[in-house]
Design a protein around this motif. Structure first.
Motif, PDB file in Angstrom:
ATOM      1  N   ASP A 343       0.852  -1.189   0.000  1.00 35.44           N
ATOM      2  CA  ASP A 343       0.000   0.000   0.000  1.00 35.44           C
ATOM      3  C   ASP A 343       0.892   1.244   0.000  1.00 35.44           C
ATOM      4  O   ASP A 343       1.549   1.545   0.992  1.00 35.44           O
ATOM      5  N   GLN A 344       0.907   1.973  -1.121  1.00 37.69           N
ATOM      6  CA  GLN A 344       1.774   3.151  -1.224  1.00 37.69           C
ATOM      7  C   GLN A 344       1.350   4.260  -0.267  1.00 37.69           C
ATOM      8  O   GLN A 344       2.192   5.017   0.225  1.00 37.69           O
ATOM      9  N   GLY A 345       0.057   4.352  -0.014  1.00 30.55           N
ATOM     10  CA  GLY A 345      -0.416   5.340   0.958  1.00 30.55           C
ATOM     11  C   GLY A 345       0.117   5.048   2.345  1.00 30.55           C
ATOM     12  O   GLY A 345       0.486   5.965   3.089  1.00 30.55           O
ATOM     13  N   GLU A 346       0.171   3.761   2.714  1.00 26.99           N
ATOM     14  CA  GLU A 346       0.707   3.373   4.012  1.00 26.99           C
ATOM     15  C   GLU A 346       2.208   3.642   4.078  1.00 26.99           C
ATOM     16  O   GLU A 346       2.720   4.115   5.103  1.00 26.99           O
ATOM     17  N   ARG A 347       2.932   3.386   2.992  1.00 25.25           N
ATOM     18  CA  ARG A 347       4.366   3.658   2.973  1.00 25.25           C
ATOM     19  C   ARG A 347       4.636   5.161   3.120  1.00 25.25           C
ATOM     20  O   ARG A 347       5.574   5.569   3.813  1.00 25.25           O
ATOM     21  N   GLU A 348       3.804   5.967   2.490  1.00 24.92           N
ATOM     22  CA  GLU A 348       3.974   7.417   2.602  1.00 24.92           C
ATOM     23  C   GLU A 348       3.676   7.884   4.035  1.00 24.92           C
ATOM     24  O   GLU A 348       4.357   8.768   4.557  1.00 24.92           O
ATOM     25  N   ARG A 349       2.659   7.288   4.658  1.00 22.97           N
ATOM     26  CA  ARG A 349       2.331   7.631   6.050  1.00 22.97           C
ATOM     27  C   ARG A 349       3.488   7.295   6.969  1.00 22.97           C
ATOM     28  O   ARG A 349       3.852   8.086   7.851  1.00 22.97           O
ATOM     29  N   ILE A 350       4.096   6.124   6.763  1.00 25.42           N
ATOM     30  CA  ILE A 350       5.246   5.719   7.574  1.00 25.42           C
ATOM     31  C   ILE A 350       6.402   6.696   7.379  1.00 25.42           C
ATOM     32  O   ILE A 350       7.070   7.109   8.335  1.00 25.42           O
ATOM     33  N   PHE A 351       6.630   7.088   6.114  1.00 26.66           N
ATOM     34  CA  PHE A 351       7.739   7.992   5.813  1.00 26.66           C
ATOM     35  C   PHE A 351       7.543   9.345   6.487  1.00 26.66           C
ATOM     36  O   PHE A 351       8.483   9.892   7.087  1.00 26.66           O
ATOM     37  N   LEU A 352       6.336   9.899   6.412  1.00 29.40           N
ATOM     38  CA  LEU A 352       6.067  11.204   7.013  1.00 29.40           C
ATOM     39  C   LEU A 352       6.177  11.147   8.538  1.00 29.40           C
ATOM     40  O   LEU A 352       6.666  12.095   9.169  1.00 29.40           O
ATOM     41  N   ARG A 353       5.739  10.042   9.134  1.00 35.13           N
ATOM     42  CA  ARG A 353       5.842   9.921  10.590  1.00 35.13           C
ATOM     43  C   ARG A 353       7.301   9.812  11.007  1.00 35.13           C
ATOM     44  O   ARG A 353       7.714  10.349  12.032  1.00 35.13           O
ATOM     45  N   LEU A 354       8.098   9.119  10.210  1.00 36.27           N
ATOM     46  CA  LEU A 354       9.518   9.014  10.513  1.00 36.27           C
ATOM     47  C   LEU A 354      10.188  10.395  10.430  1.00 36.27           C
ATOM     48  O   LEU A 354      11.024  10.741  11.281  1.00 36.27           O
ATOM     49  N   LEU A 355       9.830  11.199   9.421  1.00 37.28           N
ATOM     50  CA  LEU A 355      10.401  12.542   9.313  1.00 37.28           C
ATOM     51  C   LEU A 355      10.024  13.400  10.514  1.00 37.28           C
ATOM     52  O   LEU A 355      10.855  14.167  11.032  1.00 37.28           O
TER      53      LEU A 355
END
Length: 402
Positions: A343-355
């Protein structure tokens, strides 16, 4: 207060219907729940539990309603603490994000079955031997003491005895095959790691039941209230897991609050045991004239302790920093794992939370920065994820022109 068979049947029917609804409309189709979806359905399940409690007040009286809410709130708080262990188990087994719902629902069903057995066994023991109240009280005091010990991921390792035995006894594949329990590899049928995850969840559920059931029996001996409060505290746990994702590590003082609550209930049980005493070596087998703690007071104490510990955790700089460190480690490993989610939306959510977690650590003052462990390692993980994210987006932009 006795409960009619009709009320039992209707209550069981409602619980089973909610579980069936959860499976057919949410879990059967593997997907990653959005924050909005998790929030809405968490509110729905809590609302149903509250309406059921109001029904207990209306038809069973103030005592029955108070006992239900005291039991429900206590069990719900204990279940939130258990979610941290579930998170560690699924992280250590690298369960794909889309399939975590199925694991959680299995855990809920298994937990409900196991707790039901413990509830009826506990009720039979308490009705036959009043001295069992002493055992339950001492067990809760010991559990409260254990909760005060520092908890680490290693202390909750999913590779427990049950899992190690399962790996030896049963042939399992190295990789998941969707959410299937069995797969074929080189013409041989074998179990997938999904079975081992469910074994680990089931094993921890049994341990949790040994703590939670004595706790609720310390608040009420009404089997109907014990069962329904426990069941409704478990329903909606799957949605709560995804709603609190990323915040579980922030509740740094929750274990202290739960320890205080369990110690309070343990003391309440021992006082009740003294009041009902028939052991010959205690006051010559006669009851001891002690003050008993009312259910209303218990409800007030439980609510006050939970509110204080949760607010203290949320407003704590240490809690925010600990959450940031945990999120970087967990989210970086998840993002760099190609099999974690499609799920690309989930990967983007993970990335933003990590930032966001990285920026929090960078912005810390000198004193707060001392709380950060292995900062170079954390920043290196952030760098690796940023490079992987940039490469993925560059590849996506190039493909249409090829």
């Amino acid at each position: 207060m006795s409960v009619s068979p009709l009320v039992w049947i209707l209550s069981l029917g409602l619980i089973l219907a909610l579980l069936a609804f959860d499976y057919f409309f949410h879990v059967r189709s593997a997907h990653v729940p959005t924050l909005r979806e998790a929030a809405i359905w968490s509110c729905v399940y809590v609302g149903i539990a509250v309406l059921f409690g109001l029904g207990c007040f209306l038809f069973g009286g103030t005592a029955m309603g108070s006992e239900y809410f005291a039991g429900y709130i206590t069990e719900k708080a204990l279940s939130v603490d258990n979610l941290f262990v579930f998170l560690i188990i699924m992280t250590s087994f690298r369960v794909p994000r889309e399939n975590q719902q199925k694991v959680l629902l299995f855990g809920i069903v298994f937990s409900l079955i196991a707790r039901s057995g413990f509830i009826f066994l506990g009720s039979a023991l308490l009705n036959t031997f009043s001295w069992v109240f002493y055992l339950f009280g001492v067990a809760l005091l010991l559990t409260a003491g254990n909760m005060l010990k520092p908890q680490t991921e290693e202390s909750h390792s999913a590779q427990n005895l049950v899992v190690r035995l399962s790996r030896r006894l049963f042939r399992t594949s190295e990789d998941f095959d969707g959410d299937r329990l069995f797969t074929s590899l080189d013409g041989r049928r074998m179990m997938t790691p999904m079975v081992l995850v469910m074994v680990a969840i089931g094993g921890t559920d049994l341990m949790f039941a040994l703590d939670s059931i004595p706790a609720i029996f310390g608040l009420t001996q009404n089997v109907f209230i014990v069962f329904t409060a426990t069941a409704f505290s478990l329903l909606g746990l799957r949605q709560l897991y995804f709603l609190l994702d990323g915040l579980l590590d922030r509740l740094i003082y929750l274990s202290f609050g739960l320890a205080a609550i369990l110690a309070f209930i343990g003391a309440k049980l021992i006082l009740h045991a003294l009041h009902e005493n028939n052991l010959p070596f205690i006051n010559n087998g006669e009851h001891v004239d002690v003050v008993e703690i009312s259910t209303g007071l218990s409800l007030v104490v439980i609510m006050a302790v939970l509110v204080i510990t949760v607010l203290a955790s949320l407003f704590s700089t240490r809690g925010r920093t600990q959450t940031a460190m945990a999120n970087i480690r967990r989210d970086a490993n998840a993002y760099l794992d190609a099999e974690y989610t499609m799920d690309q939306g989930e990967r983007e959510r993970i990335f933003l939370r990590l930032l966001a977690a990285r920026d929090h650590i960078i912005a810390l003052g000198p004193q707060a920065r001392q709380q950060v462990k292995n900062e170079p390692e954390l920043m290196d993980l952030c760098r690796q994820v940023a490079e992987s994210h940039a490469a993925a987006h560059a590849d996506h932009e190039i493909r249409p022109s090829l």
